[in-house]
Design a protein around this motif. Structure first.
Motif, short mmCIF file in Angstrom:
data_model
loop_
_atom_site.label_atom_id
_atom_site.label_comp_id
_atom_site.label_asym_id
_atom_site.label_seq_id
_atom_site.Cartn_x
_atom_site.Cartn_y
_atom_site.Cartn_z
N PHE A 212 0.80 -1.24 0.05
CA PHE A 212 0.07 -0.09 0.05
C PHE A 212 0.88 1.21 -0.11
CE2 PHE A 212 -2.90 -3.24 1.88
CZ PHE A 212 -4.03 -2.76 0.76
N ARG A 213 0.38 2.25 -0.56
CA ARG A 213 0.78 3.56 -0.75
C ARG A 213 -0.10 4.93 -0.25
NH1 ARG A 213 4.56 0.79 -0.81
NH2 ARG A 213 6.05 0.54 -2.21
N VAL A 214 0.49 5.79 0.17
CA VAL A 214 -0.65 6.99 0.29
C VAL A 214 -0.28 7.95 -0.91
CG1 VAL A 214 -1.50 8.80 1.84
CG2 VAL A 214 -0.91 6.60 2.54
N HIS A 215 -1.47 8.38 -1.50
CA HIS A 215 -1.03 9.39 -2.63
C HIS A 215 -1.80 10.62 -1.87
CE1 HIS A 215 0.31 7.50 -6.55
NE2 HIS A 215 1.03 7.15 -5.59
N TYR A 216 -1.40 11.80 -2.43
CA TYR A 216 -2.22 12.97 -1.83
C TYR A 216 -2.67 13.75 -3.09
CZ TYR A 216 0.44 11.67 2.24
OH TYR A 216 1.01 10.83 3.17
N GLU B 256 -5.79 15.76 0.46
CA GLU B 256 -6.48 14.54 0.84
C GLU B 256 -5.73 13.49 0.75
OE1 GLU B 256 -10.40 13.97 -1.07
OE2 GLU B 256 -10.54 12.02 0.04
N ALA B 257 -5.54 12.52 1.70
CA ALA B 257 -4.89 11.29 1.38
C ALA B 257 -5.63 10.11 1.04
CB ALA B 257 -4.27 10.85 3.21
N LEU B 258 -5.03 9.51 -0.15
CA LEU B 258 -6.08 8.53 -0.97
C LEU B 258 -5.03 7.09 -0.88
CD1 LEU B 258 -7.18 10.95 -3.50
CD2 LEU B 258 -8.82 9.68 -1.94
N ALA B 259 -5.84 6.08 -0.74
CA ALA B 259 -4.97 4.78 -0.53
C ALA B 259 -4.73 4.32 -1.90
CB ALA B 259 -6.07 3.85 0.04
N ARG B 260 -3.39 3.89 -2.12
CA ARG B 260 -3.13 3.08 -3.43
C ARG B 260 -2.70 2.02 -3.06
NH1 ARG B 260 -6.27 6.26 -4.84
NH2 ARG B 260 -5.66 8.20 -6.09
N TRP B 261 -3.15 0.74 -4.08
CA TRP B 261 -2.66 -0.58 -3.68
C TRP B 261 -1.83 -0.84 -5.08
CZ3 TRP B 261 -6.30 -5.85 -3.71
CH2 TRP B 261 -5.35 -6.69 -3.40
N VAL B 262 -0.56 -1.26 -5.05
CA VAL B 262 -0.11 -1.70 -6.02
C VAL B 262 0.35 -3.35 -6.04
CG1 VAL B 262 2.25 -1.41 -7.55
CG2 VAL B 262 1.21 0.56 -6.35
N HIS B 263 -0.66 -4.17 -6.74
CA HIS B 263 -0.22 -5.41 -6.35
C HIS B 263 0.73 -5.72 -7.37
CE1 HIS B 263 -1.39 -9.61 -7.50
NE2 HIS B 263 -2.03 -9.86 -6.19
N PRO B 264 1.60 -6.94 -6.78
CA PRO B 264 2.87 -7.25 -7.41
C PRO B 264 2.79 -7.82 -9.03
CG PRO B 264 2.66 -8.55 -5.83
CD PRO B 264 1.57 -7.58 -5.57
#
Ligand code: C2E
Ligand code: MG
Ligand code: MG
Ligand code: MG
Length: 284
Positions: free
Chosen positions: A40-44, A59-67
């Motif tokens: 997971f990462r947080v983008h803004y 605003e913080a927005l969740a990001r999921w980078v699946h392998p």
């Protein structure tokens, strides 16, 4: 089938599976692993003053980078995280990461974090907030929690009481996606929130859609007289920004100003703003 393109990933899970149940199970297993594997990462995404165009918050927005699958959109994984209860751990991680990162920036910005109703029902959201503020050193006045109308309607989790505790700590509360839920305009004054976020579905209709325009104007007028701040979401055109500002909206968010990006990207924009300011000061 694996893809890094955001547009394709929404269906990437579905493409492999025969049944909806299997999809959900696979997603659930992958989500559990994702948190411990650091996927997971947080983008803004910047929130700007519509008059000066300067960044006033993010605003913080969740990001999921699946392998294998690449980016999986929040619209796909947040509902599954909510169903499985994983949103409590994930939400706590996002809160900690966002407060820590923003507290480290040279510009003292406000950060807004989306909080799921599950975190109110089954987590210790007030304790999590307090811990995140303590660990990051971020002043409470620079944290905003974004909630949705469904939380206030259900009222199964002492949400009102918990929101009052947060606001007593100095944290502000924003009502996300306003206009898409159940709240009537007459209810607006009694909502335990400081800020109303006008949903992008109304902003999208501007300026042609007369009904959307009327709703946006009414919300702005009413909010002002009730002492509530308004943020317009999903601003994509100059016309929309101009019309909203004319109607009295002070803050906006949308692709016109900036897309959500990693911390480094936002810090670079802030550095540019600061350099502009210095250059202007030197000239005058
Ligand atoms: P939201 O909280 O309403 O966030 C705004 C969404 O609108 C973001 O989508 C953002 O990228 C998108 N957006 C911003 N400006 C524009 C624009 O000009 N045009 C268009 N078309 N879209 C724009 P994203 O990041 O895909 O997030 C979708 C939703 O997922 C969020 O809606 C929020 O409900 C949820 N979400 C995201 N991160 C989290 C999180 O950390 N926790 C929880 N509980 N929910 C989250
Ligand atoms: Mg939001
Ligand atoms: Mg929203
Ligand atoms: Mg939304």
């Amino acid at each position: 089938i694996a893809s890094d393109q955001p547009g394709n990933t929404a269906t990437a899970f579905a493409a492999n599976m025969d049944t909806r149940i299997k999809i959900k199970q696979d997603m659930e297993v992958a989500l559990r692993a994702a948190l411990s594997n650091g996927e997971f990462r947080v983008h803004y995404q910047p929130q700007v003053d519509l008059e000066t165009r300067r960044i006033v918050g993010v605003e913080a927005l969740a990001r999921w980078v699946h392998p294998q699958l690449g980016n999986v959109p929040p619209a796909e994984f947040i509902p599954v995280a909510e169903h499985t209860g994983l949103i409590i751990d994930l939400g706590r991680w996002i809160l900690r990461t966002a407060t820590r990162e923003v507290a480290g920036w040279a510009t003292p910005l406000r950060v807004s974090v989306n909080i799921s109703p599950m975190q109110f029902d089954f987590g210790d959201i007030v304790g999590d907030l307090r811990a995140a503020l303590e660990q990051s050193g971020l002043p409470p006045g620079r944290l905003c929690v974004e909630i949705t109308e469904s939380l206030l309607v259900a009222e199964t989790s002492n949400a009102t009481e918990k929101l009052a505790q947060m606001r007593a700590m100095g944290v502000s509360v924003a009502l996300d996606d306003f206009g898409t839920g159940y709240s009537s305009l007459s209810y607006l004054g009694r909502l335990p929130v400081d800020t109303i976020k006008i949903d992008q579905s109304f902003v999208r209709g501007l300026p042609e859609d007369l009904e959307a325009s009327a709703i946006v104007r009414t919300v702005l007028m009413l909010s002002e007289s009730l002492g509530k701040h308004v943020i317009a979401e999903g601003i994509e055109t100059q016309d929309q920004a101009w019309l909203l500002r004319l109607a009295g909206c002070r803050t906006g968010q949308g692709f016109l100003f900036a897309r959500p990006g990693p911390a480094e990207e936002i810090v670079a924009i802030l550095d540019d703003e600061e350099a502009d300011r210095l250059a202007r000061d030197l000239r005058s």
